[in-house]
Design an enzyme around this catalytic site. Structure first.
Site, PDB file in Angstrom:
ATOM      1  N   HIS A 135       1.254  13.085  -6.812  1.00  0.00           N
ATOM      2  CA  HIS A 135       0.768  12.234  -5.673  1.00  0.00           C
ATOM      3  C   HIS A 135       1.588  11.114  -5.568  1.00  0.00           C
ATOM      4  CE1 HIS A 135      -3.252  12.011  -3.362  1.00  0.00           C
ATOM      5  NE2 HIS A 135      -2.515  10.811  -3.017  1.00  0.00           N
ATOM      6  N   ASP A 165       6.802  17.917  -4.369  1.00  0.00           N
ATOM      7  CA  ASP A 165       7.081  16.483  -3.964  1.00  0.00           C
ATOM      8  C   ASP A 165       7.215  15.332  -4.971  1.00  0.00           C
ATOM      9  OD1 ASP A 165       4.483  15.271  -4.383  1.00  0.00           O
ATOM     10  OD2 ASP A 165       3.686  16.100  -2.392  1.00  0.00           O
ATOM     11  N   GLY A 166       7.692  14.142  -4.893  1.00  0.00           N
ATOM     12  CA  GLY A 166       7.594  13.163  -5.644  1.00  0.00           C
ATOM     13  C   GLY A 166       9.122  12.694  -5.826  1.00  0.00           C
ATOM     14  N   GLY A 167       9.700  11.633  -5.191  1.00  0.00           N
ATOM     15  CA  GLY A 167      10.819  11.011  -5.706  1.00  0.00           C
ATOM     16  C   GLY A 167      11.841  11.746  -4.925  1.00  0.00           C
ATOM     17  N   THR A 183      -6.011  19.300  -1.896  1.00  0.00           N
ATOM     18  CA  THR A 183      -5.482  18.172  -2.953  1.00  0.00           C
ATOM     19  C   THR A 183      -6.468  18.299  -4.115  1.00  0.00           C
ATOM     20  OG1 THR A 183      -4.542  16.764  -1.091  1.00  0.00           O
ATOM     21  CG2 THR A 183      -4.803  15.681  -3.417  1.00  0.00           C
ATOM     22  N   ALA A 224      -1.880   9.200   4.200  1.00  0.00           N
ATOM     23  CA  ALA A 224      -2.809   8.701   4.969  1.00  0.00           C
ATOM     24  C   ALA A 224      -2.360   7.535   6.055  1.00  0.00           C
ATOM     25  CB  ALA A 224      -3.940   8.043   3.911  1.00  0.00           C
ATOM     26  N   TYR A 284       0.885  -1.143  -0.069  1.00  0.00           N
ATOM     27  CA  TYR A 284      -0.112  -0.164  -0.087  1.00  0.00           C
ATOM     28  C   TYR A 284       0.955   1.262   0.030  1.00  0.00           C
ATOM     29  CZ  TYR A 284      -2.622   3.837   1.615  1.00  0.00           C
ATOM     30  OH  TYR A 284      -2.945   5.278   1.669  1.00  0.00           O
ATOM     31  N   ARG A 326       7.104   8.847   1.143  1.00  0.00           N
ATOM     32  CA  ARG A 326       7.104   7.507   1.598  1.00  0.00           C
ATOM     33  C   ARG A 326       8.420   7.295   2.597  1.00  0.00           C
ATOM     34  NH1 ARG A 326       5.600   7.306  -3.746  1.00  0.00           N
ATOM     35  NH2 ARG A 326       4.016   6.112  -4.276  1.00  0.00           N
TER      36      ARG A 326
HETATM   37  C1  LIG Z   1       0.865   5.702   1.339  1.00  0.00           C
HETATM   38  C2  LIG Z   1       0.460   7.232   0.886  1.00  0.00           C
HETATM   39  C3  LIG Z   1      -0.448   7.803   1.257  1.00  0.00           C
HETATM   40  C4  LIG Z   1      -1.012   9.134   0.681  1.00  0.00           C
HETATM   41  N1  LIG Z   1      -1.986   9.798   1.164  1.00  0.00           N
HETATM   42  C5  LIG Z   1      -2.061  10.933   0.728  1.00  0.00           C
HETATM   43  C6  LIG Z   1      -3.096  11.546   1.180  1.00  0.00           C
HETATM   44  O1  LIG Z   1      -3.964  11.196   1.887  1.00  0.00           O
HETATM   45  N2  LIG Z   1      -3.372  13.057   0.774  1.00  0.00           N
HETATM   46  C7  LIG Z   1      -2.727  13.443  -0.257  1.00  0.00           C
HETATM   47  O2  LIG Z   1      -2.990  14.634  -0.608  1.00  0.00           O
HETATM   48  N3  LIG Z   1      -1.574  12.852  -0.708  1.00  0.00           N
HETATM   49  C8  LIG Z   1      -1.197  11.478  -0.214  1.00  0.00           C
HETATM   50  N4  LIG Z   1      -0.048  11.028  -0.591  1.00  0.00           N
HETATM   51  C9  LIG Z   1       0.804  11.892  -1.566  1.00  0.00           C
HETATM   52  C10 LIG Z   1       1.778  12.451  -1.107  1.00  0.00           C
HETATM   53  O3  LIG Z   1       1.104  13.461  -0.195  1.00  0.00           O
HETATM   54  C11 LIG Z   1       3.035  12.716  -1.876  1.00  0.00           C
HETATM   55  O4  LIG Z   1       2.278  13.597  -2.763  1.00  0.00           O
HETATM   56  C12 LIG Z   1       3.711  11.821  -2.377  1.00  0.00           C
HETATM   57  O5  LIG Z   1       4.072  10.641  -1.453  1.00  0.00           O
HETATM   58  C13 LIG Z   1       5.161  12.326  -2.736  1.00  0.00           C
HETATM   59  O6  LIG Z   1       5.879  11.239  -3.281  1.00  0.00           O
HETATM   60  P1  LIG Z   1       7.115  10.358  -2.586  1.00  0.00           P
HETATM   61  O7  LIG Z   1       6.412   9.290  -1.621  1.00  0.00           O
HETATM   62  O8  LIG Z   1       7.833   9.983  -3.726  1.00  0.00           O
HETATM   63  O9  LIG Z   1       7.777  11.411  -1.655  1.00  0.00           O
HETATM   64  C14 LIG Z   1       0.027   9.598  -0.109  1.00  0.00           C
HETATM   65  C15 LIG Z   1       1.290   9.109  -0.629  1.00  0.00           C
HETATM   66  C16 LIG Z   1       1.598   7.705  -0.136  1.00  0.00           C
HETATM   67  C17 LIG Z   1       2.844   7.096  -0.367  1.00  0.00           C
HETATM   68  C1  LIG Z   2      -7.245   6.385   0.494  1.00  0.00           C
HETATM   69  C2  LIG Z   2      -6.492   7.530  -0.166  1.00  0.00           C
HETATM   70  C3  LIG Z   2      -7.352   8.381  -0.822  1.00  0.00           C
HETATM   71  C4  LIG Z   2      -5.335   8.092   0.408  1.00  0.00           C
HETATM   72  C5  LIG Z   2      -4.062   8.470  -0.811  1.00  0.00           C
HETATM   73  O1  LIG Z   2      -4.095   9.388  -0.998  1.00  0.00           O
HETATM   74  C6  LIG Z   2      -3.099   7.516  -1.215  1.00  0.00           C
HETATM   75  O2  LIG Z   2      -3.132   6.172  -0.586  1.00  0.00           O
HETATM   76  O3  LIG Z   2      -2.492   7.962  -2.169  1.00  0.00           O
END
Ligand SMILES: Cc1cc2nc3c(=O)[nH]c(=O)nc-3n(C[C@H](O)[C@H](O)[C@H](O)COP(=O)(O)O)c2cc1C
Ligand SMILES: CC(C)CC(=O)C(=O)O
Length: 352
Positions: free
Chosen positions: A247, A278-280, A160, A85, A30, A302
């Site tokens: 995301h 964000d991202g990576g 978001t 989350a 997940y 992450r």
């Molecule tokens: C497990 C997980 C849950 C996430 N949940 C949310 C969330 O609830 N709301 C949101 O805006 N972004 C969510 N994101 C996206 C993060 O805010 C972010 O954009 C992303 O993780 C950045 O990339 P990175 O994991 O490579 O650093 C989630 C990402 C992951 C990995």
């Molecule tokens: C349950 C999701 C909407 C949470 C989220 O943003 C994600 O897992 O990337």
């Protein structure tokens, strides 16, 4: 007594390996997964590898200062905790453990609306929080969440925008992971003894954003912008900041790396509002590259979860201190005295 001589994780990627060893494989998937073929997940990290940093020498810059102020919120370094989350899937203490580590490191945590502990309890740790919102079609309910975030002391609202539906996650399908386990729920969604379902709605529009704008005086950031025209619209609609993000590759697969969109968006916005990326982001040098391409700060998703899964508050603290040390080293080696001094022109020989 045996001495444990294993050095432990020495960088953020090591934390992923450590977390994978500890986590239930379904929860690991997940956290780690992205949408469909996970091309965007790979692209995000790959984009940083494509860029080089060209250091300047003999600048006599001294040890860099890492602190920044983003939309009025001071932070010890230009790295925020992205909203993610369900932290209790990573560690029984969940979000408060993450928040304590963020507080100790002096960084901003963007608390997710879909946290497994309420925003009030997360705020009770004393951490500096911003609040992430999935705009709910029920405006009155959305308003009540905003009031709660304000009352808890959150200093900005991160809306978001990239989630008019849930991305297609095939690892989740294979694992049949579609519900939270018993005892873990979206704590902010509780209402009169039942938990409201989150709605990811394709009906949310700029008009909705205008309503949000009128509902709060907190700074609003729009998260999940990849198109320069959307960045322009965001500014026109009174947004105070933009999070350039796909995301973490979990929504629309095959979108470009967020880093590759940053220069286009920076050019369009022209400094009118601060940009976050964000991202990576996995290295101090990644942070410098994002700053060079126009970001005021970055956020990490992450790696925080890997730290939390590995060692709770201490694990997140270690992730943040490793990244801080790397950033300090990278800025020093670049000859930069502050994060704000890093520019594409001067320091970031951005060689594609
Ligand atoms: C497990 C997980 C849950 C996430 N949940 C949310 C969330 O609830 N709301 C949101 O805006 N972004 C969510 N994101 C996206 C993060 O805010 C972010 O954009 C992303 O993780 C950045 O990339 P990175 O994991 O490579 O650093 C989630 C990402 C992951 C990995
Ligand atoms: C349950 C999701 C909407 C949470 C989220 O943003 C994600 O897992 O990337």
């Amino acid at each position: 007594m045996t001495l444990d001589l294993t050095p432990g994780p020495v960088n953020l990627r090591d934390f992923e390996t450590a977390a994978r060893d500890r986590l239930d494989p379904v929860y690991y998937d997940y956290f780690a997964s992205g949408a469909q073929d996970e091309l965007t997940v790979a692209a995000n990290e790959e984009a940083f590898r494509r860029h080089s940093l060209v250091p300047r020498v003999l600048r006599g810059a001294g040890r860099p200062r890492l602190d920044v102020t983003v939309l009025g919120t001071p932070a010890a370094m230009p790295v925020l905790l992205a909203p993610t989350a369900f932290h209790r899937l990573a560690h029984p203490e969940g979000e408060p453990a993450t928040a304590r580590a963020a507080a100790a490191a002096g960084v901003i945590m963007i608390a997710a609306m879909l946290s497994t502990v309420t925003v009030e309890e997360i705020a009770a740790t004393g951490a500096t929080l911003w609040f992430q919102l999935y705009p709910q079609p029920d405006l009155a309910f959305t308003g009540s969440l905003i009031r709660r975030a304000e009352a808890a002391g959150c200093r900005a609202l991160v809306v978001t925008a990239d989630s008019p539906a849930l991305g297609r996650n095939e690892r989740g399908d294979r694992n049949d992971f579609h519900d939270l386990p018993a005892g873990i729920h979206c704590a902010n969604m509780g209402e009169n003894g039942h938990v409201r379902q989150v709605v990811l709605s394709p009906d949310i529009s700029w008009e909705y954003l205008d309503r949000l704008r009128a509902m709060t005086s907190l700074p609003i950031l729009l998260k999940g912008v990849l198109h320069p025209r959307d960045a322009r619209l965001a500014v026109e609609h009174g947004v105070d900041g933009i999070v350039v993000s796909n995301h973490g590759g979990r929504q629309l697969d095959t979108t470009p790396a967020s880093l590759d969109r940053l220069p286009l968006i920076a050019a369009e916005v022209g400094g009118r509002v601060p940009l976050l990326l964000d991202g990576g982001v996995r290295r101090g040098t990644d942070v410098v590259k994002a700053l060079a391409l126009g970001a005021t700060a970055v956020a990490i998703g992450r790696p925080v979860l890997w730290g939390l899964a590995t060692g709770g508050e201490e694990g997140v603290g270690r992730v943040l201190s490793l990244l801080r040390a790397e950033l300090d080293n990278a800025l020093t080696l670049c000859g930069a005295a502050t994060p704000g001094e890093v520019t594409g022109d001067e320091l970031g020989g951005i060689l594609a």
